[in-house]
Write a protein that holds these residues in place. Sequence first.
Motif, PDB file in Angstrom:
ATOM      1  N   GLY A  13       0.778  -1.227   0.000  1.00 45.57           N
ATOM      2  CA  GLY A  13       0.000   0.000   0.000  1.00 45.57           C
ATOM      3  C   GLY A  13       0.809   1.277   0.000  1.00 45.57           C
ATOM      4  O   GLY A  13       0.493   2.220  -0.742  1.00 45.57           O
ATOM      5  N   SER A  14       1.888   1.323   0.803  1.00 48.78           N
ATOM      6  CA  SER A  14       2.607   2.596   0.920  1.00 48.78           C
ATOM      7  C   SER A  14       3.230   2.990  -0.416  1.00 48.78           C
ATOM      8  O   SER A  14       3.176   4.166  -0.814  1.00 48.78           O
ATOM      9  N   TYR A  92       6.919   6.117   4.578  1.00 49.97           N
ATOM     10  CA  TYR A  92       7.409   5.055   5.455  1.00 49.97           C
ATOM     11  C   TYR A  92       8.615   5.597   6.228  1.00 49.97           C
ATOM     12  O   TYR A  92       9.624   6.007   5.632  1.00 49.97           O
ATOM     13  N   THR A 123       2.658  -0.061   9.110  1.00 51.04           N
ATOM     14  CA  THR A 123       3.582  -1.088   9.607  1.00 51.04           C
ATOM     15  C   THR A 123       4.869  -0.453  10.129  1.00 51.04           C
ATOM     16  O   THR A 123       5.526  -1.011  11.004  1.00 51.04           O
ATOM     17  N   VAL A 210      -0.112 -10.770   9.475  1.00 54.61           N
ATOM     18  CA  VAL A 210      -1.059  -9.728   9.886  1.00 54.61           C
ATOM     19  C   VAL A 210      -2.369  -9.781   9.082  1.00 54.61           C
ATOM     20  O   VAL A 210      -3.417  -9.327   9.542  1.00 54.61           O
ATOM     21  N   GLY A 285      -6.100   0.186   5.052  1.00 57.82           N
ATOM     22  CA  GLY A 285      -6.743  -0.852   4.257  1.00 57.82           C
ATOM     23  C   GLY A 285      -7.007  -0.367   2.844  1.00 57.82           C
ATOM     24  O   GLY A 285      -8.153  -0.369   2.378  1.00 57.82           O
ATOM     25  N   LEU A 286      -5.918   0.030   2.162  1.00 58.21           N
ATOM     26  CA  LEU A 286      -6.071   0.548   0.801  1.00 58.21           C
ATOM     27  C   LEU A 286      -6.743  -0.459  -0.125  1.00 58.21           C
ATOM     28  O   LEU A 286      -7.538  -0.090  -0.987  1.00 58.21           O
TER      29      LEU A 286
HETATM   30  O1  GMT Z   1       0.400  -4.307   5.143  1.00 54.75           O
HETATM   31  C1  GMT Z   1       0.436  -3.981   3.968  1.00 54.75           C
HETATM   32  O2  GMT Z   1      -0.450  -4.239   3.174  1.00 54.75           O
HETATM   33  C2  GMT Z   1       1.623  -3.224   3.450  1.00 54.75           C
HETATM   34  C3  GMT Z   1       1.738  -1.903   4.144  1.00 54.75           C
HETATM   35  C4  GMT Z   1       2.740  -1.020   3.459  1.00 54.75           C
HETATM   36  O3  GMT Z   1       3.542  -0.474   4.165  1.00 54.75           O
HETATM   37  O4  GMT Z   1       2.719  -0.828   2.246  1.00 54.75           O
HETATM   38  O5  GMT Z   1       0.463  -1.278   4.161  1.00 54.75           O
HETATM   39  C5  GMT Z   1       0.277  -0.223   5.073  1.00 54.75           C
HETATM   40  O6  GMT Z   1       0.109   0.999   4.339  1.00 54.75           O
HETATM   41  C6  GMT Z   1      -1.045   1.019   3.486  1.00 54.75           C
HETATM   42  C7  GMT Z   1      -1.035   2.335   2.722  1.00 54.75           C
HETATM   43  O7  GMT Z   1      -1.123   3.427   3.559  1.00 54.75           O
HETATM   44  C8  GMT Z   1      -2.319   0.830   4.323  1.00 54.75           C
HETATM   45  O8  GMT Z   1      -3.449   0.831   3.488  1.00 54.75           O
HETATM   46  C9  GMT Z   1      -2.230  -0.510   5.070  1.00 54.75           C
HETATM   47  O9  GMT Z   1      -3.363  -0.626   5.912  1.00 54.75           O
HETATM   48  C10 GMT Z   1      -0.975  -0.555   5.924  1.00 54.75           C
HETATM   49  N1  GMT Z   1      -0.824  -1.891   6.509  1.00 54.75           N
HETATM   50  C11 GMT Z   1      -0.943  -2.112   7.827  1.00 54.75           C
HETATM   51  O10 GMT Z   1      -1.168  -1.224   8.630  1.00 54.75           O
HETATM   52  C12 GMT Z   1      -0.810  -3.520   8.264  1.00 54.75           C
END
Ligand code: GMT
Length: 378
Positions: A13-14, A92, A123, A210, A285-286
């Motif tokens: 997602g990030s 991040y 994360t 997770v 939760g993208l």
């Molecule tokens: O957990 C993932 O799917 C990957 C993680 C990432 O760092 O890319 O996702 C996080 O960032 C996304 C974009 O902002 C959020 O939509 C996800 O909810 C978030 N994942 C977690 O918090 C576990």
Amino acid sequence: MRIGIVCYPTFGGSGVVATELGLALAKRGHQIHFITYSQPVRLELLNNNVHYHEVNVPEYPLFLYQPYELALSSKLVDMVKLHKIEILHVHYAIPHAYAAYMAKKMLQEEGIYVPIVTTLHGTDITLVGSHPYYKPAVTFSINKSDAVTSVSNSLKEDTLRLFHIKKEIHVVPNFIDQKKYKPMFTDCQRALMATDNEKIITHISNFREVKQIPDVIKIFYNIQKEIPAKLMMVGEGPEREPAERLCETLGISDKVVFFGNSNEIDKILCFSDLFLLPSLTESFGLSALEAMASGVPVISSNTGGIPEVNEHALSGYLSEINDVADMSKNALHILTDQERLNTFKANAIKVSKRFDINQVVPQYEAIYEETLKSCLTL
Ligand code: GMT
């Protein structure tokens, strides 16, 4: 503005948010420089305003761990100077905010001032960043950023609870380009995946613990006992193989397709009827938002930022973490009545419009402008 974007270029997602943001900013006339170790997966480069600069880390046998932060901070210094980048937006905290701070200090030595905007994605705070091994560095990097944003209220609260943060955290939610996810029911090739009477259930993630992949399988197992259905599993990660084995044990392998990573998320969502996201934690939760924008209702846990995205009884349902029985019941409630399913599909699209790209990108632009202004007056 000339903006440098640092993110993880892989599926996740990030990286997706950072890439879509950069592309949207480029369309709005900004010059965007992606600075990453490989080309971000969703980056289309056919635009005068989009540039990609690769960070190379030369291998040296003396190093057990190759020093990526060092290479990144040096590359940032070089790119800021070469392309006159005015602001760095790092997605991040680990190690991007840290490397950007080092770059900023090196540039200051040469009389160049470049402010840093750090976006927290989840994360980096909830799973990795709060580990004692990283916590001091993450706290420092957040506090030293010139502006900090988080993708949900829930993540902001988690950050303030887990770290000693002195900076204001602006909540800027993730967003969706409605045009990309507009359902295209005419050519979505549903027939390739299922017969007309089968419902298509989808899960997309990086298959980490997770994401509670066994729950996804168990919910689907309960669904397919009641109605004809297929499960589309999209993504790669350590939980994939155990998931394939669980499907075999349950005798449902012929009803489950494991796609691996895919660049055709929009196509897969186009023929989906329901999306499952039973995660242990999720800052936003993208993937759920992408599903909703495609008209796919979401059955999810009620953790972290998910309730800010998936509205209970409107765009889908929320349940307690690991409450497979409740999630299965809610899924069947939606799927067993076509009229109800159509209503949920329409509502999912409606709710997703709250996160329209055109409402969110200007919030980042305002933060950049404000940050540049306040840095000039320092
Ligand atoms: O957990 C993932 O799917 C990957 C993680 C990432 O760092 O890319 O996702 C996080 O960032 C996304 C974009 O902002 C959020 O939509 C996800 O909810 C978030 N994942 C977690 O918090 C576990």
